[in-house]
Design an enzyme around this catalytic site. Structure first.
Site, PDB file in Angstrom:
ATOM      1  N   ASP A   1       0.868  -1.177   0.000  1.00  0.00           N
ATOM      2  CA  ASP A   1       0.000   0.000   0.000  1.00  0.00           C
ATOM      3  C   ASP A   1       0.908   1.231   0.000  1.00  0.00           C
ATOM      4  OD1 ASP A   1       0.980   0.208   2.561  1.00  0.00           O
ATOM      5  OD2 ASP A   1      -0.954   0.116   3.552  1.00  0.00           O
TER       6      ASP A   1
ATOM      7  N   CYS B   1      -7.826 -27.928   6.434  1.00  0.00           N
ATOM      8  CA  CYS B   1      -6.566 -27.258   6.795  1.00  0.00           C
ATOM      9  C   CYS B   1      -5.837 -28.053   7.876  1.00  0.00           C
ATOM     10  CB  CYS B   1      -6.836 -25.818   7.266  1.00  0.00           C
ATOM     11  SG  CYS B   1      -7.343 -25.669   8.989  1.00  0.00           S
TER      12      CYS B   1
ATOM     13  N   CYS C   1      -7.692 -28.070  11.309  1.00  0.00           N
ATOM     14  CA  CYS C   1      -8.900 -28.893  11.381  1.00  0.00           C
ATOM     15  C   CYS C   1      -8.602 -30.383  11.233  1.00  0.00           C
ATOM     16  CB  CYS C   1      -9.910 -28.432  10.339  1.00  0.00           C
ATOM     17  SG  CYS C   1     -10.524 -26.775  10.701  1.00  0.00           S
TER      18      CYS C   1
ATOM     19  N   HIS D   1      -6.146 -21.562  10.071  1.00  0.00           N
ATOM     20  CA  HIS D   1      -7.493 -21.948   9.642  1.00  0.00           C
ATOM     21  C   HIS D   1      -8.226 -20.784   8.962  1.00  0.00           C
ATOM     22  CE1 HIS D   1     -11.606 -23.263   9.462  1.00  0.00           C
ATOM     23  NE2 HIS D   1     -11.896 -22.098  10.014  1.00  0.00           N
TER      24      HIS D   1
HETATM   25 ZN    ZN Z   1      -9.584 -25.416   9.107  1.00  0.00          ZN
END
Ligand code: ZN
Length: 372
Positions: free
Chosen positions: A94, A308, A311, A337
């Site tokens: 930016d 992921c 998880c 996640h």
């Molecule tokens: Zn996940």
């Protein structure tokens, strides 16, 4: 030859959503895309390998922060930002404008630029279009952003007009100062607040400069969602079809869907990693607050539909325990996640545009996700 080019691959037949590809010196980016934010040359709590593994193709970094620490000369000596932070894919920086304008009482705007005091040690600095380009050139980002003023909301028409016209004059100075055009591209930023006539004027003036990409600035600054969508609808129509369009600072799932539906290609936001550090997760069934007592004995994954690392390997009970104990791993696993969730959502959005079922996918997603 410009450093960045855009290829339009497919247009949705029911909405303005589009599937495209942005090519940069450090690789290609499939669009629409969500860009994780690495403010201080790091996506907080994440190793670059993890960010890559989830499929992120570009990250954003902040000029204001890197100018103050470690200083752009040090990044230049290190061989540029890619080498310094060990990220070999595209980077967008930016301009620093948004941060200095957010300093409130610590800054003063003139035609030359913005005088400000560092939020770290109070030291005095000046950021101008030329200075911003000098810093971004030293950082070596693939896409640099023009130095602009993001007008606050609400703001009256006269203020927004003056501010927008100055932003356009600053853009011309940025273009003048930008010489490394084969390795770095400069994107212009449309301003004009919530006023359609000013948005139109801003777009006409910046499009005249024939830059490789354009951003819509000054949205998602506190206005109601309906108003944002309405303004965005017009903004996109004023921009050329053969250049990428970037909506700055937007990253909740619903805003991403609304942006894509209106023809926006690029998005960034600190939200996924910031809320992760506060124990919040975005999941396919809506937001989860891991602090909640009901997860104390919940040995299921954070999100049943997510594949992921977090998880696949950890339970809600464990994540809650880590958060309660202030363990560093809590921020690492939740950030992993949340970023994975958004990157994967964008992948699904791209696929849905390719298969001409974007509207159906949006509906499916909203039904499961619930209230935003
Ligand atoms: Zn996940």
């Amino acid at each position: 030859m410009t450093a960045v080019t855009y290829e339009l691959i497919k247009k949705d037949t029911k909405t303005k959503a589009r599937r495209g590809r942005v090519t940069t010196p450090h690789g290609t980016i499939e669009t629409p895309v969500f860009m994780p934010v690495g403010t201080a040359a790091t996506v907080k709590a994440m190793r670059p390998e993890e960010v890559k593994a989830m499929g992120a193709e570009i990250i954003l970094s902040n000029t204001y922060h890197l100018y103050l620490r470690p200083g752009h000369e040090i990044v230049r000596e290190a061989g540029g930002l890619h080498k310094f932070m060990n990220w070999d894919r595209p980077i967008l920086t930016d301009s620093g404008g948004f941060q200095v304008f957010s300093l409130g009482a610590l800054r003063k705007i003139t035609e030359e630029g913005v005088q400000f005091r560092s939020h770290i040690d109070g030291s005095k600095h000046m950021l101008s279009p030329e200075k911003s380009i000098e810093i971004q050139t030293a950082l070596g980002s693939d896409i640099m952003m023009a130095f602009d003023e993001c007008a606050p909301y609400p703001a009256d028409w006269n203020y927004v007009k003056d501010s927008m016209e100055r932003t356009t004059r600053w853009l011309r100075r940025c273009k003048e100062a930008h010489t490394n055009t084969e390795k770095q591209a400069l994107f212009g930023i449309m301003q004009g607040g919530m006023y359609k006539d000013l948005r139109k004027q801003s777009a006409e003036e910046i499009v005249e400069l024939d830059l490789p990409g354009y951003a819509i600035g000054g949205l998602s600054v506190g206005e109601p969602k309906e108003l944002m969508c309405e303004i965005m609808d017009d903004c996109v129509d004023y921009l050329p079809e053969n250049k990428p369009r970037y909506l700055m600072g937007v990253g909740t799932p619903d805003y991403l869907f609304e942006g894509v539906e209106r023809g926006v290609d690029m998005f960034d936001c600190v939200l996924p990693t910031r809320i992760a550090r506060h124990g919040m997760a975005m999941t396919s069934a809506g937001r989860v607050n891991i602090k909640n007592a009901k997860y104390e004995r919940d040995f299921t994954p954070l999100d049943h539909e997510c594949d992921c690392y977090t998880c696949r390997n950890y339970s809600r009970a464990y994540l809650r325990h880590l958060f309660k104990c202030n363990e560093i791993l809590s921020a690492m696993l939740l950030s992993n996640h949340n970023l994975h969730f958004l990157v994967n959502m964008m992948r699904n959005i791209r696929k849905s545009i390719e298969e001409d079922r974007f509207t159906e996918y949006k509906k499916e997603f909203y039904e499961k996700y619930g209230a935003f």
